[in-house]
Each structure stands twice: as structure tokens, then as C-alpha cells.
Scaffold this motif. Structure first.
Motif, short mmCIF file in Angstrom:
data_model
loop_
_atom_site.label_atom_id
_atom_site.label_comp_id
_atom_site.label_asym_id
_atom_site.label_seq_id
_atom_site.Cartn_x
_atom_site.Cartn_y
_atom_site.Cartn_z
N VAL A 40 18.27 17.71 120.17
CA VAL A 40 18.58 16.75 121.23
C VAL A 40 20.09 16.77 121.49
O VAL A 40 20.56 17.61 122.24
CB VAL A 40 18.04 15.34 120.94
N ARG A 41 20.88 15.89 120.85
CA ARG A 41 22.33 15.87 121.07
C ARG A 41 23.11 16.48 119.91
O ARG A 41 24.29 16.76 120.02
CB ARG A 41 22.83 14.45 121.29
N ASP A 42 22.48 16.66 118.76
CA ASP A 42 23.16 17.18 117.57
C ASP A 42 23.07 18.70 117.52
O ASP A 42 22.15 19.29 118.07
CB ASP A 42 22.55 16.59 116.30
N VAL A 43 24.05 19.32 116.85
CA VAL A 43 24.11 20.78 116.76
C VAL A 43 24.45 21.19 115.33
O VAL A 43 25.29 20.57 114.68
CB VAL A 43 25.17 21.34 117.74
N ILE A 44 23.78 22.24 114.84
CA ILE A 44 24.06 22.83 113.53
C ILE A 44 24.48 24.28 113.79
O ILE A 44 23.76 25.03 114.46
CB ILE A 44 22.81 22.85 112.62
N ILE A 49 31.69 31.33 107.16
CA ILE A 49 32.42 30.56 106.16
C ILE A 49 31.73 29.25 105.78
O ILE A 49 31.78 28.82 104.65
CB ILE A 49 33.85 30.25 106.67
N ARG A 50 31.05 28.62 106.75
CA ARG A 50 30.49 27.30 106.49
C ARG A 50 29.35 26.97 107.44
O ARG A 50 29.06 27.71 108.37
CB ARG A 50 31.58 26.22 106.60
N ILE A 51 28.72 25.85 107.16
CA ILE A 51 27.72 25.27 108.05
C ILE A 51 28.40 24.07 108.70
O ILE A 51 28.94 23.20 108.01
CB ILE A 51 26.47 24.80 107.28
N LEU A 52 28.41 24.05 110.02
CA LEU A 52 28.99 22.93 110.77
C LEU A 52 27.87 22.07 111.32
O LEU A 52 26.96 22.58 111.98
CB LEU A 52 29.85 23.44 111.92
N ASP A 53 27.93 20.79 111.06
CA ASP A 53 26.92 19.84 111.51
C ASP A 53 27.60 18.85 112.45
O ASP A 53 28.45 18.07 112.04
CB ASP A 53 26.34 19.12 110.29
N PHE A 54 27.25 18.90 113.73
CA PHE A 54 27.83 18.02 114.75
C PHE A 54 26.83 16.93 115.08
O PHE A 54 25.73 17.21 115.54
CB PHE A 54 28.19 18.81 116.01
N ILE A 86 0.93 19.27 112.68
CA ILE A 86 2.26 19.05 113.26
C ILE A 86 3.39 19.34 112.27
O ILE A 86 4.54 19.01 112.54
CB ILE A 86 2.39 17.61 113.79
N ASP A 87 3.08 19.93 111.14
CA ASP A 87 4.13 20.26 110.16
C ASP A 87 5.17 21.16 110.78
O ASP A 87 4.90 21.97 111.65
CB ASP A 87 3.53 20.97 108.94
N ASP A 88 6.41 21.04 110.27
CA ASP A 88 7.47 21.95 110.68
C ASP A 88 7.98 22.68 109.45
O ASP A 88 7.51 22.45 108.34
CB ASP A 88 8.60 21.18 111.39
N SER A 89 8.94 23.58 109.64
CA SER A 89 9.54 24.30 108.53
C SER A 89 10.86 23.62 108.17
O SER A 89 11.53 23.05 109.03
CB SER A 89 9.82 25.75 108.93
N GLU A 90 11.21 23.69 106.89
CA GLU A 90 12.43 23.04 106.42
C GLU A 90 13.20 23.95 105.47
O GLU A 90 12.60 24.69 104.69
CB GLU A 90 12.09 21.76 105.65
N ILE A 91 14.51 23.84 105.55
CA ILE A 91 15.39 24.44 104.55
C ILE A 91 16.29 23.32 104.06
O ILE A 91 16.90 22.61 104.86
CB ILE A 91 16.24 25.59 105.13
N THR A 92 16.36 23.16 102.73
CA THR A 92 17.23 22.16 102.13
C THR A 92 18.31 22.89 101.35
O THR A 92 18.01 23.78 100.54
CB THR A 92 16.45 21.21 101.20
N THR A 107 30.15 16.33 91.64
CA THR A 107 29.28 15.58 92.54
C THR A 107 28.63 16.56 93.51
O THR A 107 29.23 17.57 93.87
CB THR A 107 30.05 14.49 93.32
N THR A 108 27.41 16.24 93.87
CA THR A 108 26.65 17.13 94.76
C THR A 108 25.98 16.32 95.86
O THR A 108 25.90 15.08 95.79
CB THR A 108 25.57 17.91 93.98
N ASN A 109 25.48 17.02 96.84
CA ASN A 109 24.74 16.41 97.93
C ASN A 109 23.73 17.44 98.43
O ASN A 109 23.83 18.63 98.10
CB ASN A 109 25.68 16.00 99.06
N SER A 110 22.77 17.01 99.20
CA SER A 110 21.78 17.90 99.81
C SER A 110 21.64 17.57 101.28
O SER A 110 21.82 16.42 101.68
CB SER A 110 20.42 17.76 99.14
N LYS A 111 21.31 18.58 102.06
CA LYS A 111 21.10 18.41 103.50
C LYS A 111 19.85 19.19 103.88
O LYS A 111 19.70 20.35 103.53
CB LYS A 111 22.31 18.95 104.27
N LYS A 112 18.94 18.52 104.60
CA LYS A 112 17.70 19.16 105.03
C LYS A 112 17.80 19.48 106.52
O LYS A 112 18.21 18.66 107.33
CB LYS A 112 16.51 18.23 104.79
N PHE A 113 17.40 20.71 106.85
CA PHE A 113 17.35 21.16 108.23
C PHE A 113 15.89 21.46 108.58
O PHE A 113 15.22 22.19 107.85
CB PHE A 113 18.20 22.43 108.42
#
Length: 143
Positions: A40-44, A49-54, A86-92, A107-113
Motif C-alpha cells: 500500500v504506502r510502505d516500501v521494503i 548492504i542492508r534492508i530498508l523499511d519505509f 488465503i495463506d501467504d508466504s513469509e520470511i522472518t 540485543t536482537t530483533n526480528s522482522k517478518k515480511f
């Protein structure tokens, strides 16, 4: 269908030229866009070098938060392929957020796409998994 996928939480691939035109000012020296997705309005954006999450915020979406996940901090990746219905695919992606990778306490974190059901996530998963393996070897002094 793009809006419906976006509302369902799925990313759709964007042309590289469009990404470079709109988000090129966020790139650092030597950084190149490899692939990017819109929700929608967000962009990955995945770069060399990196993953940018807008994250566009507010009623107009003019306010944007940009977050980076540096590829050299990724230590674990999981993938879940779409099933029936209606399942989708995910990468965490799990990554280190503390500045010192070998500290006694990190310290760590996780992000699901989430990706559309029809999108083949396997090439992206393999690339991110290879990065995580190389990072773990580097961090632990192996190899």
C-alpha cells in the motif's frame, strides 16, 4: 489486485528504476538496490548492504519513517511458504541490534515480511540464509 494484496498484508514487487528514482537519496556510497516491494504506502528495499523499511505515516502518508537492517547483523532466517486458501508466504529475519556483536549480552530483533501467495520467495530466502550463515561464521570466528 495490487490494492487487495496490499490490504491483505502482501508485498508486491516494484521496478528497480522506480525505486532508485524515489528512494535513491537514502542510499549510502557504494550501495545498490537489488529488489524492492510495496505494501500500500510502505516500501521494503533490499540492497547490497542492508534492508530498508519505509513506513509512511499520517493521513497523507507524507511523513515517512525509514529503518535499516544491516545485512551483516542478520543471524537467523525462516521461511514459510503459502498453503491452500488465503495463506501467504513469509520470511522472518532475526538480527542483532546492539553495537557490539561479541558482547556478553547482545540485543536482537526480528522482522517478518509477507509476500503474495504466487511470489516465489525461495531465491530471496536462499540469499538471506547464506548471509546469515556467513555472519554466524564471522561473528564466531569460524572460517
Amino acid at each position: 489486485m495490487g490494492l487487495l494484496q496490499g490490504l491483505a498484508g502482501n508485498l508486491t514487487e516494484m521496478p528497480k528504476e522506480e525505486l532508485e528514482k524515489k528512494y535513491g537519496l537514502y542510499l549510502i556510497e557504494g550501495e545498490e538496490i537489488e529488489i524492492g516491494y510495496k505494501l500500500v504506502r510502505d516500501v521494503i528495499i533490499f540492497t547490497n548492504i542492508r534492508i530498508l523499511d519505509f513506513d509512511s505515516q499520517g493521513a497523507t502518508g507524507k511523513k515517512t519513517r525509514a529503518e535499516s537492517i544491516h545485512l551483516n547483523t542478520i543471524f537467523h532466517v525462516t521461511a514459510e511458504t503459502a498453503g491452500f486458501g488465503i495463506d501467504d508466504s513469509e520470511i522472518t529475519v532475526s538480527y542483532i541490534t546492539s553495537p557490539y556483536f561479541r558482547a556478553n549480552s547482545i540485543t536482537t530483533n526480528s522482522k517478518k515480511f509477507e509476500f503474495p501467495k504466487k511470489y516465489d520467495i525461495s531465491p530471496l530466502y536462499r540469499k538471506l540464509e547464506m548471509i546469515s550463515i556467513e555472519n554466524m561464521d564471522r561473528i564466531n570466528g569460524i572460517g
